[in-house]
Design a protein around this motif. Structure first.
Motif, short mmCIF file in Angstrom:
data_model
loop_
_atom_site.label_atom_id
_atom_site.label_comp_id
_atom_site.label_asym_id
_atom_site.label_seq_id
_atom_site.Cartn_x
_atom_site.Cartn_y
_atom_site.Cartn_z
N ILE A 238 24.27 30.69 41.99
CA ILE A 238 24.18 29.23 43.07
C ILE A 238 25.10 30.55 43.76
CG2 ILE A 238 25.96 28.73 41.59
CD1 ILE A 238 25.47 25.67 42.92
N PRO A 239 24.85 29.62 45.62
CA PRO A 239 26.23 29.84 46.08
C PRO A 239 27.31 29.59 45.69
CG PRO A 239 24.30 29.09 47.44
CD PRO A 239 23.82 28.71 45.93
N SER A 240 28.77 30.18 45.68
CA SER A 240 29.84 30.01 45.44
C SER A 240 30.43 29.23 46.01
CB SER A 240 30.81 31.67 45.49
OG SER A 240 30.76 32.41 44.04
N GLY A 241 31.10 28.52 45.88
CA GLY A 241 31.77 27.44 46.48
C GLY A 241 31.30 25.93 46.33
N LEU A 242 29.57 26.06 45.99
CA LEU A 242 28.51 24.67 45.65
C LEU A 242 28.95 24.52 43.97
CD1 LEU A 242 25.40 25.55 46.85
CD2 LEU A 242 27.29 23.73 47.88
N PRO A 243 29.33 22.87 44.36
CA PRO A 243 28.82 22.44 42.67
C PRO A 243 27.79 21.92 42.47
CG PRO A 243 30.49 21.05 44.51
CD PRO A 243 29.63 22.30 45.19
N VAL A 244 26.93 22.33 41.29
CA VAL A 244 25.87 22.28 40.83
C VAL A 244 25.14 21.24 41.72
CG1 VAL A 244 24.35 21.85 38.95
CG2 VAL A 244 25.99 24.22 39.10
N ILE B 236 24.77 45.68 52.02
CA ILE B 236 24.18 44.06 50.55
C ILE B 236 25.52 43.83 50.51
CG2 ILE B 236 22.84 43.16 49.27
CD1 ILE B 236 20.73 45.29 50.19
N ILE B 237 25.57 41.78 50.50
CA ILE B 237 26.89 41.84 50.08
C ILE B 237 26.21 40.89 48.42
CG2 ILE B 237 28.38 39.63 49.22
CD1 ILE B 237 28.75 40.69 52.73
N VAL B 238 26.76 41.25 47.32
CA VAL B 238 26.17 40.21 46.15
C VAL B 238 27.66 39.15 45.93
CG1 VAL B 238 25.65 40.09 43.44
CG2 VAL B 238 24.76 42.10 45.37
N ASP B 239 26.88 37.72 45.92
CA ASP B 239 28.42 36.99 45.52
C ASP B 239 28.28 36.39 44.12
OD1 ASP B 239 29.46 34.16 45.24
OD2 ASP B 239 27.28 33.58 46.63
#
Ligand SMILES: NC(=O)C1=CN([C@@H]2O[C@H](COP(=O)(O)OP(=O)(O)OC[C@H]3O[C@@H](n4cnc5c(N)ncnc54)[C@H](OP(=O)(O)O)[C@@H]3O)[C@@H](O)[C@H]2O)[C@@H](O)CC1
Ligand SMILES: [K+]
Length: 513
Positions: free
Chosen positions: A160-166, A123-126
């Motif tokens: 939030i998925p890393s790399g996505l601005p809100v 499992i990866i936690v981002d």
């Protein structure tokens, strides 16, 4: 549920810390415990390898705090610090100290670090970037993001998925973690619902970290996510001493040679949401098929055989739905323009009705206030012009809605109902709805609700929700592929029942024997 911007989340955070007299670290601890409990409830201590990638801000701090809780419960963790900046946050550092106190030493990653291997069952936690992301990640971080995306491990993103601005479009060629699941704090983020950015996640859930209720109640959000309880509160109950006249007389105007089915679908959906009476206004060629296929509806015909040439109604409708299968014959266009000038009833315009409006903007001034337009993306583009990204699309739709005082039902994976400066994001529906006639069903449903006295906004929101719910209820029997517009209509009744179904109480207290 309100959908907040990043700036509003930071305000909520500050307000909560002051009002509840807690430290920011306590809030981070709540967040980390919520995530830990979510994971623990599913893994029950299973010995899977959990790779936790942490940034150096508070999103990273959440990851580091989570690592501590997982370690304390015996999980097999590997912790990495993605060292993309020297500006580490206070609470990140505090949690790093707590981790080191427990003799857990994260691996510090920099541009030279060999990227760690992961196995499909890991499992990866981002927790690399959260709502503080304000520019495209550096190249080496982008490579790490791609590495995560190429792994087959289940990826859980924190907030939030890393790399996505809100709340803005993605930077060109910027990389984003693809999240199998996002655990988002207190509010879903608008990017989850838009096609260009929503593709970076599969599922999401909101975790309540106790941000202040008063703030959440009073904050003025541009977007809201509407769910079952919101729809329940809009429902107008049927009265015992009522008759069909109580529930309005809907008129559906549309159809042309070869497209009479669109009117059938709208008319039937209109009846199925409870319109007392339904009249269909079609070209002559629609008379026989509609009279025989939809006996509950009345049929009025135009003088022309194959298309509508003038619209004159001998009845006073409570609501009108127009445009499905209408075609764009010159006479039809004129009839449509004249009709807009004379119509007094609440109105829904769909399909060719929208196409006619887009080509004859001069008709817009005659459109009654509160008219509902239900464009799919291509129709919307014809109406408001092209947009550079999803956020600009919504801005343009809002401006259009304000200028013409109309409601726009912007159809998509998450249909968004736009009323002036507010957008209401739907929570129901599935990819099976991308099928012929689906829009005709929705238009009929909105018309039927308008006829029963729902106002334009409530009728739109209610119908959009129920339409999606009906399709969702069809999935177990039909899968996505064989859902049809007709099967959605058949499920409208089930959707009403589902809307008011109480959760089943546990069976424990049932008498035995
Ligand atoms: N109320 C809540 O909901 C709670 C939220 N909590 C958590 O906090 C998270 C937000 O934390 P955060 O503000 O520290 O920001 P985060 O996303 O970790 O970024 C860190 C810094 O990175 C920087 N930076 C930006 N872009 C960059 C780039 N491309 N490449 C390199 N650097 C870049 C930028 O700093 P800058 O360099 O611009 O000064 C930024 O400040 C939130 O998502 C949630 O997980 C919970 O703990 C508790 C309650
Ligand atoms: K994240």
């Amino acid at each position: 549920m309100k959908i907040l911007t990043a700036a509003q989340v930071y305000q909520a955070d500050k307000f909560t810390i002051e009002k509840q007299q807690i430290t920011s670290d306590a809030l981070m601890e709540r967040a980390a415990i919520q995530i830990f409990e979510w994971i623990h409830a599913r893994l029950h201590g299973a010995p899977v390898v959990i790779h936790i990638f942490c940034g150096i801000g508070n999103n990273g701090g959440d990851g580091i705090a989570l690592a501590r809780h997982l370690a304390e419960h015996g999980y097999n963790i590997k912790v990495y610090v993605v060292n993309y900046s020297e500006k580490r946050s206070k609470d990140f550092l505090l949690n790093m100290e707590r981790l080191k106190d427990r003799k857990i030493w994260p691996e510090f990653m920099n541009p030279e670090t060999v990227l760690p291997e992961t196995q499909p069952n890991d499992i990866i936690v981002d927790a690399i970037f959260g709502i503080g992301l304000n520019r495209s990640p550096d190249d080496w971080v982008a490579k790490l993001i791609e590495h995560i995306n190429n792994s087959q491990a289940f990826t859980l993103s924190v907030d939030i998925p890393s790399g996505l601005p809100v709340d803005q479009p993605l930077w060109k060629d910027s990389k984003v973690v693809f999240a199998d699941y996002v655990l988002s704090f207190q509010t879903p983020k608008m990017v989850f619902f838009l096609p260009e950015t929503g593709i970076h996640l599969e599922n999401w859930e909101v975790l309540d970290i106790g941000l202040d209720n008063e703030f959440m109640m009073n904050v003025d959000s541009s977007f809201e996510y509407f769910q079952k309880h919101d729809i329940q509160s809009l429902y107008i109950p049927r009265k015992r001493f009522s008759h069909k006249g109580t529930y309005g007389h809907s008129v559906i105007i549309g159809g042309s040679y070869g497209k009479i089915g669109a009117v059938h679908l709208s008319g039937k959906a209109c009846l199925k949401v409870g319109s007392g009476l339904v009249t269909l206004y079609v070209p002559e060629c629609g008379y026989t098929p509609l009279q025989s296929s939809l006996p509950e509806a009345m049929v009025l015909t135009d003088g022309e055989e194959e298309y509508i040439s003038k619209i004159s109604l001998s009845i006073k409708p409570s609501a009108v739905g127009i445009g499905m299968g209408l075609g764009t014959e010159e006479e039809t266009i004129q009839a449509f323009g004249n009709f807009l000038k004379s119509v007094k009833a609440p109105l829904v315009i769909d399909a060719d009705g929208i196409n006619i409006l887009a080509k004859h903007l001069e008709f817009l001034k005659d459109m009654p206030k509160g008219t509902i337009l239900t464009p799919h993306p291509k129709e919307l583009e014809r109406l408001v012009g092209p947009w550079a990204n999803d956020f600009e699309k919504l801005e343009k739709a809002m401006r259009f809605s304000e200028t013409y005082q109309c409601i726009l039902v912007v159809k998509g994976a998450n249909t968004i109902v736009i009323s002036g400066e507010k957008g209401y994001v739907n929570s129901t529906g599935n990819p099976g709805m991308a099928t012929a006639g689906s829009g005709d069903v929705l238009t009929g449903m909105i018309t039927g609700l308008l006829a029963q006295g729902y106002n334009s906004l409530n009728a739109s929101i209610f119908a959009v929700y129920l339409h999606g719910l009906a399709a969702d209820l069809e999935v177990p029997a039909h899968g996505y592929e064989s859902i049809t517009a007709s099967s959605m209509i058949d499920a409208i009744g089930k959707a009403f029942v589902e809307l008011f179904r109480q959760p089943q109480p546990p069976n424990d207290n049932q008498p035995k024997g």
